[in-house]
Scaffold this active site. Structure first.
Site, mmCIF file in Angstrom:
data_model
loop_
_atom_site.group_PDB
_atom_site.id
_atom_site.type_symbol
_atom_site.label_atom_id
_atom_site.label_comp_id
_atom_site.label_asym_id
_atom_site.label_seq_id
_atom_site.Cartn_x
_atom_site.Cartn_y
_atom_site.Cartn_z
ATOM 1 C CG LEU A 1 31.187 10.200 -81.162
ATOM 2 C CD1 LEU A 1 31.552 10.428 -79.700
ATOM 3 C CD2 LEU A 1 29.824 10.821 -81.472
ATOM 4 C CG HIS B 1 29.500 6.858 -63.673
ATOM 5 N ND1 HIS B 1 29.758 7.801 -64.649
ATOM 6 C CD2 HIS B 1 29.413 7.540 -62.517
ATOM 7 C CE1 HIS B 1 29.818 8.997 -64.102
ATOM 8 N NE2 HIS B 1 29.619 8.867 -62.808
ATOM 9 C CB THR C 1 31.384 16.967 -51.625
ATOM 10 O OG1 THR C 1 30.621 15.837 -52.076
ATOM 11 C CG2 THR C 1 32.401 16.489 -50.595
ATOM 12 N NE ARG D 1 37.086 17.386 -54.503
ATOM 13 C CZ ARG D 1 35.850 17.252 -54.963
ATOM 14 N NH1 ARG D 1 35.505 17.793 -56.110
ATOM 15 N NH2 ARG D 1 34.937 16.581 -54.283
ATOM 16 C CB SER E 1 29.338 4.968 -46.489
ATOM 17 O OG SER E 1 29.293 6.307 -46.914
ATOM 18 C CB ALA F 1 29.806 8.642 -49.183
#
Length: 1112
Positions: free
Chosen positions: A790, A771, A348, A379, A260, A262
């Site tokens: 941080l 990722h 999307t 969503r 795919s 995707a």
């Protein structure tokens, strides 16, 4: 993910096959694999050395420090190996926090050696090049090699020389071993590069008088380089981390992902867990996992996964049904929850992907209710309102508790609801469509009046361009063991050029690489709503077509944008362009980007593609640094500068642009890795501050083209930016440079930071997140460690992602209170026309279709013939006759009917080269015409006098039969009217020389049709006509015509009117056309194969009939 660990056996196989060295590498390919199913007799036959040599045995399952864990059996004979394996093979063991089954072992020859003969070597990739670590003392007690080993950095595109190895790595190596080791190390590094390794460690490496022995090895390769290295790699299996089983469902989703465009990922953490997730987006999926673990759900979290990149409805269905199947196999006493979450999508179509999920929920509604599953949905993005409405409706119709929320709800709020930490609010009514577009009532097509174009809080600076500032003094020198302490680099020297602080302005012009018309239109709509004077897209480059122009909308007006085949032409004709947006595929992105950087006018390149090999990305980064080019990406959606410019699909569609106030600049600049999370940041920032000034998603790969620090320093040097937001993540060390910049005073503006991936430290085994760069190789790369650093450096760090918006609001309010930010009066959003296709998608308008079809539908994942999916057509073995029945008659015909159709096609396929159709085809073929032209020439001869008698015969015989005429009466009437009986007569065949084609069909019809009254009537007519002349037989056209009438009327699939209609509209002649086309094509190919020349008819076969006074 890109860097994937391989087994020791695979790594050694690569080394033994492909290393090029003068060193004598011993024990090549001498290893044997043992599992619970191993047949020892066969194993010793394949590896006879097992019976004669001393052996070493160890598990090959990505386990570190096997020697210290007592998992290496040394100096054993074969019986000793078998005894050593008995208490270990298929037994559970604990390594660190991970529990797993030892199931795969490696046996190798034992190499007797001394401690002085052991060495350590490791090569690993970094952004700036490849580090080679070497230590003259190897083995199980090597200790902290990072601190002890000699280190050599080989820069990107540089080669490892023998001299540098000797000088920088071999200070403590005995002279008698240096030459052998130098050759091996250089050969190993070349192998590492050629086969796209990202990590390669050998410990110990033994060197003695016999040669070089690779004893223990650990390695990772860049899986995205498969298309480059396939020939050398072969089929590589990537074992799961120890402690986590490899499930077939994971392999199934990985296969879907590979096929795919995707992204589809699934990792099963606890198949008995009660909390399951189905999250859209690589970054969002990590955030949801973090929140679940933060709220105490780590032990019940069943899976990690994500779907993104606009998967189709079918792909989403396959992904969803896999998860629903897994979660409904075992019941949980508390019931189960499914979290269908996601950030605000950029491109999307949420409703389209939700259709696949809804299908899966309907299919599994029984098991879902039996398992007490409650579903929580949140969503945003294109058409999300319709998606949420459909999801809510399926909850009502199935009785499954489904709670749906949109962008008005914080992204991870549904996690607290699902886990019972906060109440489920009364859900607000969901809008029926995305109606935030404002239709312009004016007919004027001009750009709308200018809105705010400078910072939302203060006037724009006089000069658009801001030069890069030199970093402040006081930054410590580079520490090789702490890469995050390397000097903050902003202005380049030597062969490099300084990069500008400002990447985009209201006058920025871009070239789009790739035929991405939707992305271009989105950019133009953004330009229009931002009141730009001209479109930001000047041209497109698409190598697969010639130069042409593509039509787009600028507001109400249609404009043309040029498309060029060559990059050079585009650059030459558009010298004003300084940005390139590359939608090139992962295979072509490297070459096209390298080509782009040949043109000095380009200052910024956005690379959208995901899956570019890391070695290629590092070369791009090096070239970009040399040329002063800023790269955004790879694996990114891009970036956005409200009121000025946006990259491709960044920011989503216009409804989100307007809802997040992205049509005008605010005071907050952000940088993120994730594209989906950058859009979520747009939403958060717009609700908690005066809005976004600029936002960039640098991309999810391990080596993004530009870093967090690059963009934070730009924001620091941009007066209009008053505060900075950074969304980091697990993996890498770039966030530590932000810490150092804050400590050293280089960064003085308030920085709000959060690193996602805090859940990783709670898992017992390694999990690769969505990722490629989201994986911690060392403790200081974890999200928890970075957040702490941080916070200590002085950044504003929330306790969790849930609180990120609150912290941003607090910092912003302080800046407003002290006068740093003076909020301006909000301006109403400008009007913009909605695109017609999108309005139709949302159901806002309707339009009569241009034409209708009822036989085929190709719009879904699977082709459908008359309601039957193509997979079912093959599964049922319907054959050509069955397909013809579906497409011509919209019926699934009986098996005998399908067979009869196929027989008709076979007997009509050809009747020699002399008939008119074949003759024409042959003449055309010999005249050099193409297949289509030659075939058409033959088909045009078909009519009542050749091949077209099927319809006419069917009509004539049916009319006579239905009117009650006797066969003799029919014959006499046709004779009286002076008409031929269609389907009667043959030039060659006769009652004494029958046509075997007719005989074959007759036998089949009589043996299989339930009745054949029309055929019987025609045969009676034949008896009368052949009594007058023997060649007046029922020919093949007539037979097929009358038999087909019997088929239509008697098979039970048609009413009488339907059967007559098919005859009337010419369906039967289609049988002859389809069948004879096969023969015509055969004649065409035959003539071409025989290489026949131009046909000219001979004179002696032509009778020249001329007027008498002209005759010779």
């Amino acid at each position: 993910m890109s860097a994937k660990a391989i087994s020791e056996q695979t790594g050694k196989e690569f080394l033994y096959k492909h290393i090029c060295t003068s060193a004598a590498v011993q024990n090549r390919f001498r290893y044997a694999n043992v599992t619970s199913e191993t047949d020892w007799d066969h194993l010793t036959q394949d590896h006879p050395w097992l019976l004669t040599e001393r052996l070493v045995v160890k598990p090959d399952q990505l386990i570190k420090c096997r020697g210290k864990l007592g998992l290496v059996g040394v100096d054993l004979d074969l019986v000793g190996v078998q005894e050593w394996l008995k208490p270990r093979l298929m037994r559970e063991t604990t390594v660190a926090k991970a529990k797993g089954i030892l199931k795969n072992f490696l046996i190798e020859p034992f190499v007797a050696h001394t401690q002085e003969e052991e060495f350590y070597i490791c090569i690993y990739a970094a952004r700036e090049g490849d580090h080679v670590l070497f230590h003259h003392e190897g083995g199980v007690d090597v200790g902290d090699v990072d601190a002890k080993a000699q280190r050599l950095l080989v820069g990107v595109d540089d080669k490892l020389s023998e001299d540098s190895v000797k000088e920088q790595l071999f200070m403590h190596v005995p002279d008698d071993k240096k030459e052998v080791l130098v050759s091996f190390v250089v050969g190993l590094f070349n192998l590492y590069e050629d086969l796209y390794f990202t990590y390669l460690e050998i410990n110990p490496l033994v060197v003695n008088q016999d040669g070089v022995f690779v004893l223990d090895m650990a390695a990772k390769i860049d899986a995205t380089a498969d298309y480059i290295c396939k020939a050398k790699w072969g089929d590589v299996e990537f074992p799961p981390p120890f402690g986590r089983e490899a499930y077939p469902e994971e392999a199934y989703i990985a296969d879907l992902d590979a096929k795919s465009g995707a992204s589809l990922k699934l990792t099963i953490l606890n198949p008995l867990g009660r909390i399951w997730t189905m999250v859209a987006g690589g970054g969002a999926s990590v955030v949801y996992s973090d929140t679940i673990c933060d709220l105490g759900g780590v032990d019940e979290l069943a899976n990690y996964g994500e779907y993104s990149g606009a998967p189709s409805e079918q792909q989403t269905y396959d992904y969803a049904k896999t998860i629903l199947s897994l979660m409904t196999r075992e019941k949980h006493h508390e019931g189960k929850v499914l979290i269908i979450g996601g950030s605000i999508a950029n491109f999307t179509n949420v409703a389209a992907t939700f259709k696949g999920i809804v299908r899966a929920i309907k299919d599994y509604q029984g098991p879902l209710k039996e398992n007490g599953v409650t579903i929580f949905v949140r969503r945003g993005g294109p058409n999300y309102q319709e998606g949420l409405r459909v999801m809510g409706e399926v909850g009502k119709t199935t009785g499954i508790p489904i709670y749906v929320f949109g962008t008005e709800t914080h992204m991870t709020a549904i996690v607290g609801m699902a886990l019972g930490h906060q109440p489920i609010p009364n859900q607000p009514p969901v809008a029926a469509h995305t109606a935030n577009f404002l239709l312009n009532s004016s007919t004027n097509a001009a750009t709308p009046a200018s809105t705010r174009t400078a910072s939302f809080s203060e006037p724009r600076a006089a000069n658009d361009a801001t030069s890069a500032k030199k970093p402040k003094a006081g930054i410590p020198a580079a520490d090789p063991h702490c890469p995050w302490l390397w000097p903050v680099k902003e202005e380049f020297t030597g062969d490099c050029y300084a990069k500008p602080t400002m990447l985009f302005s209201r006058n920025t012009k871009a070239i789009m690489w790739g035929m991405q018309t939707r992305a271009v239109q989105g950019m133009l709509d953004f330009d229009y709503v931002c009141s730009r004077d001209e479109p930001s897209v000047a041209a497109m480059v698409y190598p697969f077509t010639g130069d042409h122009k593509q039509k787009f909308y600028w507001g109400h007006k249609e404009i043309l944008i040029p498309v060029y085949k060559n990059m050079a032409d585009a650059m030459k004709k558009h010298p004003e362009v300084d940005v390139l947006i590359s939608f090139a595929s992962l295979r072509s992105a490297f070459d096209s980007t390298m080509e782009t950087m040949q043109y000095s006018q380009i200052h910024t390149i956005a690379i959208i593609a995901e899956g570019i090999p890391e070695a290629q990305t590092r070369k791009l980064i090096k070239r970009a640094d040399e040329n002063g080019v800023t790269i955004i990406g790879p694996a990114t959606v891009g970036g956005i500068k409200p009121g000025c410019f946006k990259i491709g699909n960044t920011g989503g569609m216009l409804d989100n642009i307007l809802a997040s106030n992205l049509y005008r600049p605010g005071s907050v600049a952000y940088v993120s890795r994730s594209g989906g999370m950058s859009n979520e940041l747009n939403n958060i920032v717009s609700h908690t501050t005066d809005g976004v000034y600029e936002g960039v998603a640098i991309g999810g790969d391990r080596y993004p083209g530009s870093t967090f620090m690059d963009h934070v320093l730009r924001y620091q040097d941009t007066p209009e930016v008053k505060m900075i937001v950074m969304l980091g993540e697990i993996g890498g060390t770039e966030e530590y440079k932000i810490c150092q910049g804050i400590k050293d005073g280089r960064i003085t503006k308030p920085v709000v930071c959060w690193c996602i991936g805090t859940c990783a430290t709670m898992f017992s085994s390694e999990v690769q997140f969505g990722h490629a760069g989201a994986c911690a190789n060392q403790d200081f790369e974890t999200a928890v460690a970075k957040n702490q650093a941080l916070r200590e450096a002085g950044a504003f760090v929330p306790k969790s992602f849930d609180e990120l918006g609150d912290v941003i609001r607090t910092v912003y309010d302080e800046l407003v209170a002290n006068g740093t930010i003076v909020p301006a009066q909000e301006v109403p959003p400008p009007t913009v026309p909605m695109d017609y296709s999108w309005a139709r998608e949302l159901g806002l308008i309707r339009k009569p279709a241009s034409f209708m079809t009822s036989i085929c539908d190709e719009r879904g994942q699977e082709l459908i013939y008359a309601g039957m999916p193509i997979t079912e057509v093959f599964k049922e073995e319907m054959g050509l006759g069955g397909v013809l029945g579906l497409l011509w008659f919209q019926r699934r015909l009986p098996r005998y009917a399908c067979q009869f159709i196929e027989m008709c096609l076979m007997v009509t396929a050809d009747h020699g080269p002399a008939v008119s159709g074949a003759h024409n085809t042959i003449v055309c073929a010999r005249a050099g015409k193409d297949l289509i032209s030659s075939l058409t020439s033959g088909l045009l001869t078909i009519g009542d006098r050749f091949g077209g008698a099927l319809d006419a015969a069917a009509k004539q015989f049916s009319k006579a039969f239905d009117s009650g005429m006797l066969p003799m009466e029919f014959v006499n009437k046709m004779k009286k009217d002076g008409k031929l009986i269609m389907g009667i007569g043959h030039r060659v065949k006769s009652i004494n020389n029958p046509d075997m084609r007719v005989q074959i069909l007759k036998d089949f019809v009589k043996g299989h049709f339930p009745a054949s009254p029309m055929l019987d009537y025609a045969l009676d007519v034949e008896k009368i006509t052949t009594s007058k002349k023997p060649n007046l037989i029922l020919n093949v056209d007539g037979f097929i015509g009358v038999a087909f009438v019997d088929l239509l009327r008697m098979c039970g699939g048609f009413t009488r009117d339907e059967a007559d209609e098919f005859v009337e509209i010419g369906a039967l002649n289609g049988i002859f056309v389809l069948g004879r086309s096969m023969g015509f094509i055969g004649h065409y190919l035959d003539q071409k194969r025989l290489k026949q020349g131009l046909y000219r008819h001979p004179w002696d076969d032509i009778s020249y009939v001329l007027p008498e006074h002209m005759s010779m």
